[in-house]
Design a protein around this motif. Sequence first.
Motif, PDB file in Angstrom:
ATOM      1  N   GLY A   1      -0.821 -12.200  -5.250  1.00 19.23           N
ATOM      2  CA  GLY A   1      -0.635 -11.333  -4.101  1.00 19.23           C
ATOM      3  C   GLY A   1       0.010 -10.007  -4.430  1.00 19.23           C
ATOM      4  O   GLY A   1       0.121  -9.144  -3.585  1.00 19.23           O
ATOM      5  N   HIS A   2       0.452  -9.866  -5.653  1.00 17.31           N
ATOM      6  CA  HIS A   2       1.027  -8.583  -6.033  1.00 17.31           C
ATOM      7  C   HIS A   2      -0.038  -7.723  -6.689  1.00 17.31           C
ATOM      8  O   HIS A   2      -0.834  -8.187  -7.496  1.00 17.31           O
ATOM      9  N   TYR A   3       0.004  -6.470  -6.341  1.00 20.82           N
ATOM     10  CA  TYR A   3      -1.011  -5.575  -6.832  1.00 20.82           C
ATOM     11  C   TYR A   3      -0.294  -4.456  -7.546  1.00 20.82           C
ATOM     12  O   TYR A   3       0.601  -3.823  -6.988  1.00 20.82           O
TER      13      TYR A   3
ATOM     14  N   LYS B   1      10.591  -4.876  -1.500  1.00 22.46           N
ATOM     15  CA  LYS B   1      10.648  -4.197  -2.788  1.00 22.46           C
ATOM     16  C   LYS B   1       9.280  -3.617  -3.141  1.00 22.46           C
ATOM     17  O   LYS B   1       8.276  -3.948  -2.484  1.00 22.46           O
TER      18      LYS B   1
ATOM     19  N   GLU C   1       5.669  -2.866  -4.452  1.00 23.76           N
ATOM     20  CA  GLU C   1       4.502  -3.734  -4.601  1.00 23.76           C
ATOM     21  C   GLU C   1       4.372  -4.750  -3.482  1.00 23.76           C
ATOM     22  O   GLU C   1       3.415  -5.499  -3.451  1.00 23.76           O
ATOM     23  N   ASP C   2       5.338  -4.815  -2.562  1.00 22.44           N
ATOM     24  CA  ASP C   2       5.116  -5.660  -1.389  1.00 22.44           C
ATOM     25  C   ASP C   2       4.046  -5.000  -0.533  1.00 22.44           C
ATOM     26  O   ASP C   2       3.850  -3.794  -0.589  1.00 22.44           O
ATOM     27  N   ARG C   3       3.374  -5.845   0.266  1.00 22.11           N
ATOM     28  CA  ARG C   3       2.202  -5.328   0.966  1.00 22.11           C
ATOM     29  C   ARG C   3       2.526  -4.960   2.401  1.00 22.11           C
ATOM     30  O   ARG C   3       3.450  -5.489   2.999  1.00 22.11           O
TER      31      ARG C   3
ATOM     32  N   GLN D   1       0.639  -0.621   0.508  1.00 19.23           N
ATOM     33  CA  GLN D   1       1.532  -1.197  -0.481  1.00 19.23           C
ATOM     34  C   GLN D   1       2.812  -0.388  -0.549  1.00 19.23           C
ATOM     35  O   GLN D   1       2.783   0.844  -0.483  1.00 19.23           O
TER      36      GLN D   1
END
Lengths: 163, 490
Positions: free
Chosen positions: A40-42, B70, B72-74, B84
């Motif tokens: 889930g991290h991009y 933090k 890179e959280d969506r 993002q």
Amino acid sequence: MVSRANLTKMRHRVAAFTLAALALFPAAVLLPILEVQRLGHYHQSSILGGIFDLFAHGSYFVGGIILLFSIVLPLTKLIALLELTWLCSLDEKHRARTYRWMEIAGKWSMMDVMLLALLVMLVKLSGLVEFHFGPAVFAFSLCVAFSLIATLSFDPHAIWESA
Amino acid sequence: MNIESEANEKYVAQPAIPSAVVVPVHADRSSKWWWITAFSALASVALFFYSRQTIGEPIVIEFLDGYGIKPEDRLKHHGIDVGQVEKVELSAELEKVLVHVRLQRNASTLAREGTQFWIVRPTFSIDSVGGLETILGAKYLAVAPGPSSGPKASRFVGLESPPVASAKDGSLEILLDSGTRGGLSNGAPILYRGYKIGNVLQVGLATDARSVRARCAIEPEYRDLVRTNTKFWNRSGWRLNIGLTGIKLDADSMAQVVSGGIEMATPDTPEPAVNMGHRFVLYEEVKPEWTQWQPSIGHGELWNSLENRLPQPQRMALRWQERSYGFRVNRQLTGWCLPLDDGSILCLKEQLVAPDSALGGSVSIEIAGLSWVPTSIQWIADSGSAPQDPRIIRFRPANQLPDDVALWSSKYVAAAPSTPCSVVLVSDDPNSSVALDSGRFAPDGVIWSIDSSIVLSSDLLGVPVIRAESNEVIGLLVPNSKASMVVLLK
């Protein structure tokens, strides 16, 4: 015996490829080269961004090495080549020195190695994480190829022949 | 000497070093490789342009608390990534958290004034337990888009909690005054017979500080349940009764335990419906008789639009037995029929007549708890239905339907207009009625075929079709998985 005409031709060819590599260099370094998706991290990172990340995490040594070998030295080599074949702003003595520097810089510029490392990563990680190349990879490969062609076609005789 | 000079002359005449040859250089001033340079420069510019295109807009959202968000959280909308987090930093005055978010390109319309952002984290509140996925997984930002006409914006103030669902259009807003807060909080449900019909929008002190005032919204379809003599009482959390027979713990739902709830009841003789902003007293305790009230109040949006007249079709079943591979098999066809006030019942022919394969004596018809054999049913030779091959049958059952079955006035049964009109399909639940526009029909004799894009449940067999303008029943529905149709009364 190298004719002057051939030397001039060679100079132009090297200059053309060097300039091409230089034109692609900003795109290769600044644009995202890797897109990694995991749990889930991009994450998207460019070469320069990656180096800054390393510095931010306190890895000054590794960051410095990558900065030196993949940005500073390749750039030095390209600029030196350009100077020897195109700009010719220095006198003969300095040009000889420039040539020696270029040789050293060329030996230590590791752009092609980095490209290889990227490819290995693609093969190794493709099962574990979702992994894509960004737009910079195109610029990066061409940049490596053109700077190789430029170095190979360079004939040191040109140093002692005034343009 | 002579020889020597001769040799000397020869030497001079034949110089060992050749003189320089002039080669034209102008032809090589331009190398054929320069196109590579031009191509590379173009490619470089194009790549920069391309990645500018794929990268969306940056926005900044201010929060009072970052809750561990933090980079890179969506940013998610309806559970889908739309952006993002790029960077989280403190504001210069160290009072706020600035979250830098890069929107995806296709989500750039979110960068408008009025868009709300909040951080999703585990919550146990309001109506539900929510955000559980963020206990283990990454926290994320959620977004509620603002009006699409709003001007562009790139800086937002984030909400500390998910926005309270604003009242729906057409909701009834009322005020409830009580002596104490009694465990009520924003978003607490308002219940009628334990069924949620609205919620508390805001709880606060009244302007004169003499009472606590809760502003509540009743959902549009239930606004008719609130009458001037309706009683509201606070029903927060649980009740514990310890008695001789044991301990009885009474709690309706987790949500009520957490955020409190309001229960309401309307007397058996309801007074007129209230208007927006009506004030009620919110009682601390419920009186026993309130819970006994059982008024019959029609409700629902359709109820209003049809001037409080809605047909109440009844379930109808046709049962028969067939032989299949030598065995007797029970078959049945269920659907709806419409009882009329003259004692007759309207239904489709196929609901009344078993197929030819039915075994003799095995056929029965059941409506409203009664059962008849087909021979006891009297068909009314009605000039209204097509004489030779009627699709709709009007019949009189052998004995009367129970008193509590609502009857539809036969005044409102009429022949369909020659061209299709807008209609409403009504089953027993007014809220699940289907409205169909006139453009959805293709007239074909005594039936109107319905546009095949509209899929109607096969459970709606025989449901009355009401003309929206005049509230008259003009036909019955025959649903079909391929193409449904309305059989018209003639």
